[in-house]
Each structure stands twice: as C-alpha cells, then as structure tokens.
Scaffold this motif. Sequence first.
Motif, PDB file in Angstrom:
ATOM      1  N   ARG A  12     -11.661  34.533 -21.540  1.00  0.00           N
ATOM      2  CA  ARG A  12     -11.405  34.569 -20.099  1.00  0.00           C
ATOM      3  C   ARG A  12     -11.399  35.984 -19.520  1.00  0.00           C
ATOM      4  NH1 ARG A  12     -10.765  29.339 -19.276  1.00  0.00           N
ATOM      5  NH2 ARG A  12      -9.493  28.079 -20.654  1.00  0.00           N
ATOM      6  N   VAL A  16     -14.044  36.813 -16.484  1.00  0.00           N
ATOM      7  CA  VAL A  16     -13.552  37.207 -15.161  1.00  0.00           C
ATOM      8  C   VAL A  16     -14.070  38.601 -14.800  1.00  0.00           C
ATOM      9  CG1 VAL A  16     -11.306  38.269 -15.722  1.00  0.00           C
ATOM     10  CG2 VAL A  16     -11.572  37.007 -13.617  1.00  0.00           C
ATOM     11  N   LEU A  63     -17.058  32.739 -12.928  1.00  0.00           N
ATOM     12  CA  LEU A  63     -15.702  32.448 -12.475  1.00  0.00           C
ATOM     13  C   LEU A  63     -15.317  30.997 -12.738  1.00  0.00           C
ATOM     14  CD1 LEU A  63     -15.400  34.585  -9.233  1.00  0.00           C
ATOM     15  CD2 LEU A  63     -14.472  35.037 -11.497  1.00  0.00           C
ATOM     16  N   THR A  66     -14.342  30.861 -16.256  1.00  0.00           N
ATOM     17  CA  THR A  66     -13.025  31.456 -16.457  1.00  0.00           C
ATOM     18  C   THR A  66     -11.922  30.442 -16.247  1.00  0.00           C
ATOM     19  OG1 THR A  66     -13.842  33.611 -15.740  1.00  0.00           O
ATOM     20  CG2 THR A  66     -11.472  33.273 -15.655  1.00  0.00           C
TER      21      THR A  66
END
Length: 157
Positions: A12, A16, A63, A66
């Motif tokens: 993650r 991101v 995103l 993420t």
Amino acid sequence: MKNHSIKFYSHRVKTVIIGILCFVMIYILYTKLLADPFGLTSIAISACWAMLVILFILGVVFLLKTFDPRPIIEIMSEGLTIRTFLFFEDFVPWEEVVGANQENYTNRVVSMHGYARVTTTFLRIYRPKGRSLAINLSLLNKRGTEFHQALSKYLAA
C-alpha cells in the motif's frame, strides 16, 4: 476440516506513492504546459493531453489498488487465487501448476541525456493447458519471506 488461506495484499505504501505521483505529474503537466501552450505545436499539445489522460487512469488505478480490501494473492490448500487487475481473477488448482519461476525483467533506456534502468521481479506460474500467470512481486506486500515459504509449502507437495 477448516479451509485455511493465507492472503497477501498490495504494498500500500508503494501504490499510494505512485498514485500521488501520477496526480502531481498531471498538475505539473496541466499548469506548466497546457494552461499556456505558447511555443508548443498541435502535435505536442495532443501528446500532452494523451499523457494527461494516461496519467489520470494510472493514478486512479493505483489509488483503487491502495484501498482495495481484496487480497492480490490468496494461497489455499485447494489452489491459488490471483487477482491480476481490478476485476480479473484467476484460480489455479495445485494439480494444474507445473512449476513456478521468479523472473527479473530489466528495462534500460539510454539516450544522449542520461541512462535509466528499471528492474521488476515477477513470479510466473506455469500451467500445462492454460496460459502462464505472472505476479508482479514489486507491488506485493510479501511480509518478509512469508510469501515464498507459503508458496514453497504447497509447490513441494
């Protein structure tokens, strides 16, 4: 017997950062080049708009990756579930796995202005009747050696 599965999610932090970088590049591209396109040809303006659209799509995809609650890889006693993209999912039973190989792909870009080398690591799962599946290990949270240990436990059997 209880079905035990080991789940591995996307890294993650990396996704991101890549997603935010895409939106920063969109901001720079729009405010510095497209807001005042003085000196740019129509082809350059079209290329900038195309790059802007591609960066937007990549930013949204990263995103979404993420904040996606689903794991990328799920290792179960029956087989391996791989989510290759946002909505695509492949299940490979252990009986179909012929082998697995960790492969490094290096992309080199050489120009008059500089040199860049990007290396990505993939895990390729081979099947006898189907296409092989590649898992990008660069964007996977492997939790140290836990991913390789869990995979080798089922592949050795």
